[in-house]
Design a protein around this motif. Structure first.
Motif, PDB file in Angstrom:
ATOM      1  N   GLY A 112     -29.484 -37.494 -30.711  1.00 38.33           N
ATOM      2  CA  GLY A 112     -30.667 -38.164 -30.183  1.00 38.33           C
ATOM      3  C   GLY A 112     -31.465 -37.296 -29.245  1.00 38.33           C
ATOM      4  N   LEU A 113     -30.774 -36.500 -28.447  1.00 38.55           N
ATOM      5  CA  LEU A 113     -31.440 -35.648 -27.472  1.00 38.55           C
ATOM      6  C   LEU A 113     -32.168 -34.484 -28.128  1.00 38.55           C
ATOM      7  N   PHE A 114     -31.482 -33.776 -29.015  1.00 40.09           N
ATOM      8  CA  PHE A 114     -32.058 -32.562 -29.579  1.00 40.09           C
ATOM      9  C   PHE A 114     -32.779 -32.767 -30.906  1.00 40.09           C
ATOM     10  N   TRP A 115     -32.621 -33.928 -31.521  1.00 42.83           N
ATOM     11  CA  TRP A 115     -33.260 -34.165 -32.801  1.00 42.83           C
ATOM     12  C   TRP A 115     -34.258 -35.311 -32.682  1.00 42.83           C
ATOM     13  N   GLY A 116     -33.814 -36.428 -32.144  1.00 47.17           N
ATOM     14  CA  GLY A 116     -34.670 -37.613 -32.077  1.00 47.17           C
ATOM     15  C   GLY A 116     -35.812 -37.490 -31.084  1.00 47.17           C
TER      16      GLY A 116
END
Length: 121
Positions: free
Chosen positions: A83-87
């Motif tokens: 979630g942090l690095f993609w979303g």
């Protein structure tokens, strides 16, 4: 819309698939020796019995495969890291481009739009 979603997110999907493939190869390389150790040490039979004290056998497993057992708690962080690095960059890109307004004001509902966006091949 599915083709557009695929084109927008294909690099992220390929990176995630590569990461999963690397972890799978590492697991498969270790699987044979791990299964034979569990069977030969009697840990499998001990864990099958309720209320058995398997502390010594589990200690032996920890001594033989320390990296594997030390890495397991960090797998709980995988969804947060995704979630942090993609979303977050994906949502930020939508907001920066202004396409979030188009997406949320279409005749298609939010849930259907998100399902289509996330299920793109």
């Amino acid at each position: 819309m599915i083709w557009l979603s695929w084109r927008q997110h294909r690099n992220h999907l390929l990176a995630a698939a590569t990461g999963i493939a690397i972890l799978s190869v590492a697991y498969l390389a270790m699987r044979g020796s791990l299964v034979s150790y569990l069977r030969d040490s009697g840990l499998t039979a001990c864990l099958a019995q309720p209320n058995e004290g398997c502390g010594d056998l589990i200690g032996g497993l920890r001594a033989r495969y320390p990296a594997l057992l030390d890495a397991l708690p960090y797998l709980n962080l995988a969804p947060a890291l995704v979630g942090l690095f993609w979303g977050a960059p994906l949502v930020a890109g939508e907001v920066e481009a202004g396409t979030h307004r188009l997406a949320w004001t279409q005749g298609v509902g939010r849930q259907r739009w998100l399902r289509t966006k996330w299920s793109a091949p």
